[in-house]
Design a protein around this motif. Structure first.
Motif, PDB file in Angstrom:
ATOM      1  N   UNK A 200       0.609  -1.171  -0.140  1.00 57.52           N
ATOM      2  CA  UNK A 200       0.040   0.248  -0.068  1.00 57.52           C
ATOM      3  C   UNK A 200       1.232   1.340   0.161  1.00 57.52           C
TER       4      UNK A 200
ATOM      5  N   UNK B  33       2.433   1.275  -3.806  1.00 62.27           N
ATOM      6  CA  UNK B  33       1.388   1.704  -4.421  1.00 62.27           C
ATOM      7  C   UNK B  33       1.136   3.612  -4.271  1.00 62.27           C
ATOM      8  N   UNK B  34       1.352   3.753  -3.145  1.00 59.21           N
ATOM      9  CA  UNK B  34       0.614   5.523  -2.503  1.00 59.21           C
ATOM     10  C   UNK B  34       1.639   6.163  -3.122  1.00 59.21           C
TER      11      UNK B  34
ATOM     12  N   UNK C  83       1.723   6.660  -7.492  1.00 58.27           N
ATOM     13  CA  UNK C  83       0.908   6.341  -7.203  1.00 58.27           C
ATOM     14  C   UNK C  83      -0.399   5.458  -8.607  1.00 58.27           C
ATOM     15  N   UNK C  84      -0.268   4.413  -8.179  1.00 57.10           N
ATOM     16  CA  UNK C  84      -1.220   3.482  -8.647  1.00 57.10           C
ATOM     17  C   UNK C  84      -1.629   3.041  -7.106  1.00 57.10           C
ATOM     18  N   UNK C  85      -2.929   1.578  -7.758  1.00 58.65           N
ATOM     19  CA  UNK C  85      -3.678   0.941  -6.522  1.00 58.65           C
ATOM     20  C   UNK C  85      -2.218   0.297  -5.912  1.00 58.65           C
ATOM     21  N   UNK C  86      -2.965  -0.783  -4.925  1.00 53.17           N
ATOM     22  CA  UNK C  86      -2.063  -2.264  -4.662  1.00 53.17           C
ATOM     23  C   UNK C  86      -2.505  -2.819  -5.536  1.00 53.17           C
ATOM     24  N   UNK C  87      -3.515  -3.697  -6.296  1.00 57.29           N
ATOM     25  CA  UNK C  87      -3.569  -4.402  -6.889  1.00 57.29           C
ATOM     26  C   UNK C  87      -3.170  -4.144  -8.127  1.00 57.29           C
ATOM     27  N   UNK C  88      -2.056  -3.662  -8.388  1.00 62.29           N
ATOM     28  CA  UNK C  88      -0.998  -2.758  -9.879  1.00 62.29           C
ATOM     29  C   UNK C  88       0.285  -3.859  -9.079  1.00 62.29           C
TER      30      UNK C  88
ATOM     31  N   UNK D 237      -0.002  -7.385  -8.368  1.00 65.27           N
ATOM     32  CA  UNK D 237       0.155  -8.341 -10.094  1.00 65.27           C
ATOM     33  C   UNK D 237       1.496  -7.946 -11.021  1.00 65.27           C
TER      34      UNK D 237
ATOM     35  N   UNK E  99       1.794  -8.869 -14.750  1.00 61.06           N
ATOM     36  CA  UNK E  99       1.672  -6.987 -15.457  1.00 61.06           C
ATOM     37  C   UNK E  99       2.971  -6.343 -15.492  1.00 61.06           C
ATOM     38  N   UNK E 100       3.436  -5.907 -16.506  1.00 62.43           N
ATOM     39  CA  UNK E 100       4.918  -5.143 -17.064  1.00 62.43           C
ATOM     40  C   UNK E 100       4.257  -4.014 -16.893  1.00 62.43           C
ATOM     41  N   UNK E 101       4.922  -3.039 -15.935  1.00 55.67           N
ATOM     42  CA  UNK E 101       4.925  -1.597 -15.770  1.00 55.67           C
ATOM     43  C   UNK E 101       4.873  -1.004 -17.150  1.00 55.67           C
ATOM     44  N   UNK E 102       4.549   0.019 -17.120  1.00 52.81           N
ATOM     45  CA  UNK E 102       5.087   1.016 -18.035  1.00 52.81           C
ATOM     46  C   UNK E 102       6.537   1.734 -18.201  1.00 52.81           C
TER      47      UNK E 102
ATOM     48  N   UNK F 227       6.209   3.903 -15.435  1.00 52.11           N
ATOM     49  CA  UNK F 227       6.303   3.388 -13.855  1.00 52.11           C
ATOM     50  C   UNK F 227       7.680   2.528 -13.175  1.00 52.11           C
TER      51      UNK F 227
ATOM     52  N   UNK G 266      -9.784   3.614  -2.865  1.00 54.17           N
ATOM     53  CA  UNK G 266      -8.657   3.535  -3.699  1.00 54.17           C
ATOM     54  C   UNK G 266      -8.934   4.011  -5.324  1.00 54.17           C
TER      55      UNK G 266
ATOM     56  N   UNK H  69      -5.170   3.991 -12.653  1.00 55.41           N
ATOM     57  CA  UNK H  69      -4.343   4.249 -12.898  1.00 55.41           C
ATOM     58  C   UNK H  69      -4.085   3.114 -14.077  1.00 55.41           C
ATOM     59  N   UNK H  70      -2.477   2.840 -14.710  1.00 55.50           N
ATOM     60  CA  UNK H  70      -2.126   2.727 -15.845  1.00 55.50           C
ATOM     61  C   UNK H  70      -2.667   0.802 -16.273  1.00 55.50           C
TER      62      UNK H  70
END
Lengths: 72, 150
Positions: A23, A26-27, A30-35, A38, A44-47, A50, B81, B85-86
């Motif tokens: 968490x 993530x904060x 600037x993404x969600x905890x789920x990201x 993942x 999930x491969x980030x940009x 990110x 939340x 996001x992306x």
């Protein structure tokens, strides 16, 4: 979409940074905890943006966070 | 479950109910021999207004209920939340692509009913039916990708 060829050390780096929670990371990026979940599971491969933000948070070069394993 | 997933669940449920309402009304019209332009276009209007209103109210309610549950659970100031996001955006795009594909196919089938001699009302009914089905399939796709992990 299964497992990607990009692996990462996010879990290890979090642990080495005062056991930072998913968490908190993530904060900060600037993404969600789920990201984050993942990404840690390799689903999930980030940009690039990110990926750099995550590396910046841990103050390490990008290659220390992410690595690419080409398919055989 | 993230805010986005809750929102999709609410959208899925509300569009399924709207589709059920739409089908019941169409079958009632056919049974009562009231399948006429005025009634069909009124149903079009009602369906579209219902879709817009439930989407807006659903999003607001999801936000409020999520905040209340979070506050009760943590006994602290709720921190919902609700950022997109992306990864959420990619999943949303994939869902939208499926929605457009289904709607395009539905539109084509609707046009074909016209080509094969059905009255225009059948085409209009098939058009809105395919729109609702496309939205439901798109939402289901988003939910599936969230569940499977991406």
């Amino acid at each position: 979409m299964g497992k990607s060829n990009v692996s990462n050390n996010i879990r290890k780096l979090r642990f080495n940074h005062d056991e930072m929670t998913q968490q908190e990371l993530a904060k900060q990026v600037g993404v969600t905890r789920q990201t984050i979940i993942a990404m840690e599971q390799g689903k999930y491969s980030p940009s690039l943006d990110l990926a750099f933000r995550i590396a910046h948070i841990f103050a390490v070069p990008l290659e220390e966070v992410f690595s690419y394993e080409p398919e055989d | 479950m993230t805010f986005q997933q809750k929102n999709i669940t609410v959208s899925l449920a509300s569009f399924s109910l709207i589709l059920a309402f739409f089908l019941v009304r169409v079958f009632q019209m056919i049974q009562n021999d009231t399948f006429i332009a005025t009634n069909v276009f009124r149903l079009w209007g009602i369906t579209i207004v219902m879709a817009i209103v439930t989407t807006i109210i659903g999003t607001i309610l999801t936000h409020i209920v999520s905040a209340i549950i979070e506050a009760v659970r943590t006994q602290e100031e709720p921190d919902v939340e609700d950022i997109e996001d992306e990864r959420d955006q990619i999943i949303d795009l994939k869902g939208t692509r499926v929605t457009y594909m289904v709607f395009s196919l539905g539109s084509l089938l609707a046009m074909l009913t016209f080509v094969f001699g059905q009255p225009p009302l059948v085409m209009f009914t098939a058009l809105i039916f395919s729109g609702l089905v496309a939205q439901i399939i798109g939402d289901a796709t988003r939910m599936y990708i969230y569940r499977r992990g991406f």
